[in-house]
Design a protein around this motif. Structure first.
Motif, PDB file in Angstrom:
ATOM      1  N   HIS A 159      -8.000  12.506   7.769  1.00 21.83           N
ATOM      2  CA  HIS A 159      -9.335  12.094   7.205  1.00 21.83           C
ATOM      3  C   HIS A 159      -9.106  10.894   6.018  1.00 21.83           C
ATOM      4  CE1 HIS A 159     -11.306  15.371   9.211  1.00 21.83           C
ATOM      5  NE2 HIS A 159     -10.112  16.127   9.106  1.00 21.83           N
ATOM      6  N   GLU A 160      -8.120  11.207   5.276  1.00 22.07           N
ATOM      7  CA  GLU A 160      -7.793  10.002   4.368  1.00 22.07           C
ATOM      8  C   GLU A 160      -7.552   8.723   4.713  1.00 22.07           C
ATOM      9  OE1 GLU A 160      -4.700   9.017   0.380  1.00 22.07           O
ATOM     10  OE2 GLU A 160      -4.133  10.299   2.153  1.00 22.07           O
ATOM     11  N   PHE A 161      -6.824   8.647   6.155  1.00 23.77           N
ATOM     12  CA  PHE A 161      -6.722   7.513   6.736  1.00 23.77           C
ATOM     13  C   PHE A 161      -8.100   6.904   7.147  1.00 23.77           C
ATOM     14  CE2 PHE A 161      -6.605   5.961  11.500  1.00 23.77           C
ATOM     15  CZ  PHE A 161      -6.198   4.681  11.134  1.00 23.77           C
ATOM     16  N   TYR A 162      -8.743   7.794   7.930  1.00 23.70           N
ATOM     17  CA  TYR A 162     -10.194   7.286   7.952  1.00 23.70           C
ATOM     18  C   TYR A 162     -11.145   6.748   6.926  1.00 23.70           C
ATOM     19  CZ  TYR A 162     -14.878   6.601  10.122  1.00 23.70           C
ATOM     20  OH  TYR A 162     -15.980   6.156  10.413  1.00 23.70           O
ATOM     21  N   ALA A 163     -10.814   7.306   5.808  1.00 21.90           N
ATOM     22  CA  ALA A 163     -11.849   6.936   4.623  1.00 21.90           C
ATOM     23  C   ALA A 163     -11.362   5.562   4.104  1.00 21.90           C
ATOM     24  CB  ALA A 163     -11.715   8.207   3.519  1.00 21.90           C
ATOM     25  N   ALA A 221       0.760  -1.372  -0.096  1.00 25.70           N
ATOM     26  CA  ALA A 221       0.022   0.065   0.065  1.00 25.70           C
ATOM     27  C   ALA A 221       0.888   1.166  -0.066  1.00 25.70           C
ATOM     28  CB  ALA A 221      -0.888   0.095   1.220  1.00 25.70           C
ATOM     29  N   ILE A 222       1.961   1.273   0.592  1.00 34.18           N
ATOM     30  CA  ILE A 222       2.756   2.289   0.933  1.00 34.18           C
ATOM     31  C   ILE A 222       3.537   2.671  -0.617  1.00 34.18           C
ATOM     32  CG2 ILE A 222       5.019   3.113   1.790  1.00 34.18           C
ATOM     33  CD1 ILE A 222       4.167   1.740   4.328  1.00 34.18           C
ATOM     34  N   GLU A 223       3.818   1.490  -1.255  1.00 35.88           N
ATOM     35  CA  GLU A 223       4.469   1.591  -2.632  1.00 35.88           C
ATOM     36  C   GLU A 223       3.428   2.270  -3.588  1.00 35.88           C
ATOM     37  OE1 GLU A 223       6.375  -2.342  -3.605  1.00 35.88           O
ATOM     38  OE2 GLU A 223       7.653  -2.086  -1.561  1.00 35.88           O
ATOM     39  N   LYS A 224       2.357   1.490  -3.518  1.00 35.74           N
ATOM     40  CA  LYS A 224       1.333   2.121  -4.584  1.00 35.74           C
ATOM     41  C   LYS A 224       0.694   3.401  -4.427  1.00 35.74           C
ATOM     42  CE  LYS A 224      -1.565  -1.144  -6.128  1.00 35.74           C
ATOM     43  NZ  LYS A 224      -2.656  -1.925  -6.200  1.00 35.74           N
ATOM     44  N   HIS A 225       0.705   3.813  -2.940  1.00 39.72           N
ATOM     45  CA  HIS A 225      -0.145   5.039  -2.635  1.00 39.72           C
ATOM     46  C   HIS A 225       0.557   6.045  -1.844  1.00 39.72           C
ATOM     47  CE1 HIS A 225      -3.614   2.974  -4.463  1.00 39.72           C
ATOM     48  NE2 HIS A 225      -3.465   1.943  -3.594  1.00 39.72           N
ATOM     49  N   GLY A 226       1.780   5.428  -1.168  1.00 35.09           N
ATOM     50  CA  GLY A 226       2.306   6.532  -0.277  1.00 35.09           C
ATOM     51  C   GLY A 226       1.927   6.525   1.003  1.00 35.09           C
ATOM     52  N   TYR A 227       2.249   7.445   1.770  1.00 36.39           N
ATOM     53  CA  TYR A 227       1.564   7.435   3.261  1.00 36.39           C
ATOM     54  C   TYR A 227       0.321   8.616   3.145  1.00 36.39           C
ATOM     55  CZ  TYR A 227       5.677   5.321   5.087  1.00 36.39           C
ATOM     56  OH  TYR A 227       6.733   4.445   5.427  1.00 36.39           O
ATOM     57  N   VAL A 260      -4.000  -1.028   6.987  1.00 34.26           N
ATOM     58  CA  VAL A 260      -4.239   0.500   6.946  1.00 34.26           C
ATOM     59  C   VAL A 260      -3.701   1.063   8.240  1.00 34.26           C
ATOM     60  CG1 VAL A 260      -6.220   1.958   6.786  1.00 34.26           C
ATOM     61  CG2 VAL A 260      -5.823   0.026   5.019  1.00 34.26           C
ATOM     62  N   ILE A 261      -4.069   0.358   9.326  1.00 33.72           N
ATOM     63  CA  ILE A 261      -3.798   1.062  10.626  1.00 33.72           C
ATOM     64  C   ILE A 261      -2.403   1.043  10.859  1.00 33.72           C
ATOM     65  CG2 ILE A 261      -4.155   0.539  13.272  1.00 33.72           C
ATOM     66  CD1 ILE A 261      -6.910  -0.819  12.436  1.00 33.72           C
ATOM     67  N   LYS A 262      -1.685  -0.098  10.618  1.00 34.91           N
ATOM     68  CA  LYS A 262      -0.249   0.093  10.735  1.00 34.91           C
ATOM     69  C   LYS A 262       0.413   0.995   9.870  1.00 34.91           C
ATOM     70  CE  LYS A 262       2.344  -3.671  11.504  1.00 34.91           C
ATOM     71  NZ  LYS A 262       2.740  -3.311  12.951  1.00 34.91           N
ATOM     72  N   LYS A 263      -0.158   1.188   8.628  1.00 33.81           N
ATOM     73  CA  LYS A 263       0.401   2.145   7.741  1.00 33.81           C
ATOM     74  C   LYS A 263       0.016   3.549   8.372  1.00 33.81           C
ATOM     75  CE  LYS A 263      -0.541   4.205   3.346  1.00 33.81           C
ATOM     76  NZ  LYS A 263      -1.172   4.221   1.902  1.00 33.81           N
ATOM     77  N   TYR A 264      -0.991   3.895   9.022  1.00 35.39           N
ATOM     78  CA  TYR A 264      -1.130   5.254   9.633  1.00 35.39           C
ATOM     79  C   TYR A 264       0.019   5.486  10.638  1.00 35.39           C
ATOM     80  CZ  TYR A 264      -3.102   9.019  12.303  1.00 35.39           C
ATOM     81  OH  TYR A 264      -3.307  10.055  13.023  1.00 35.39           O
ATOM     82  N   LEU A 265       0.284   4.171  11.615  1.00 35.52           N
ATOM     83  CA  LEU A 265       1.073   4.135  12.750  1.00 35.52           C
ATOM     84  C   LEU A 265       2.514   4.337  12.385  1.00 35.52           C
ATOM     85  CD1 LEU A 265      -1.224   1.807  15.155  1.00 35.52           C
ATOM     86  CD2 LEU A 265      -0.737   4.405  15.256  1.00 35.52           C
ATOM     87  N   GLY A 266       2.883   4.059  11.092  1.00 35.78           N
ATOM     88  CA  GLY A 266       3.947   3.989  10.565  1.00 35.78           C
ATOM     89  C   GLY A 266       4.799   2.508  11.247  1.00 35.78           C
ATOM     90  N   GLY A 267       3.750   1.743  11.380  1.00 36.22           N
ATOM     91  CA  GLY A 267       4.521   0.468  11.872  1.00 36.22           C
ATOM     92  C   GLY A 267       5.408  -0.367  11.428  1.00 36.22           C
ATOM     93  N   GLY A 268       6.600  -0.786  12.229  1.00 37.15           N
ATOM     94  CA  GLY A 268       7.373  -1.670  11.605  1.00 37.15           C
ATOM     95  C   GLY A 268       6.616  -3.118  11.576  1.00 37.15           C
ATOM     96  N   LYS A 269       7.614  -4.267  11.049  1.00 35.75           N
ATOM     97  CA  LYS A 269       7.123  -5.484  10.942  1.00 35.75           C
ATOM     98  C   LYS A 269       6.188  -6.077  12.163  1.00 35.75           C
ATOM     99  CE  LYS A 269       8.486  -9.458   8.529  1.00 35.75           C
ATOM    100  NZ  LYS A 269       9.738 -10.124   7.675  1.00 35.75           N
TER     101      LYS A 269
END
Length: 106
Positions: free
Chosen positions: A32-36, A21-27, A95-104
């Motif tokens: 608001h975008e995160f919630y959507a 998701a990060i590669e395709k769409h970035g952060y 999606v949640i981990k992406k928002y949190l900037g989560g590692g593995k």
């Protein structure tokens, strides 16, 4: 209790989805975008959940009438809906981990 190997597999799947998701769409640009995006993924998971419940009700009806042929069809539907639901929940976690900037594994 689910096996640790299965948990590790799921963590890896969530991480891979997040990375994709990060590669395709970035952060996310903002909260608001995160919630959507999160809401959209949740709705997709919920759709399969409803289909699962409907099939589970069908299964009970077929079990009560000893309708073996339809029981088997229902089982394939249930398996498919459960699998699709699991895939959607992997995306919800990603999606949640992406928002949190989560590692593995954090």
């Amino acid at each position: 209790m689910i096996q640790n190997e299965t948990k590790d597999f799921m963590y890896n799947a969530i991480y891979a989805e997040m990375q994709n998701a990060i590669e395709k769409h970035g952060y996310f640009k903002n909260q608001h975008e995160f919630y959507a995006v999160l809401d959209e993924e949740y709705e997709e998971a919920e759709e399969f959940d409803y289909l699962f419940v409907d099939s589970l009700n069908d299964l009970w009806r077929f079990v009560r009438t000893d309708n073996s042929e339809d029981i088997e069809k229902c089982c394939y539907n249930l398996l498919n809906y459960a699998f699709q639901t699991a895939l959607e929940w992997v995306q919800v976690c990603a999606v949640i981990k992406k928002y949190l900037g989560g590692g593995k594994y954090d």
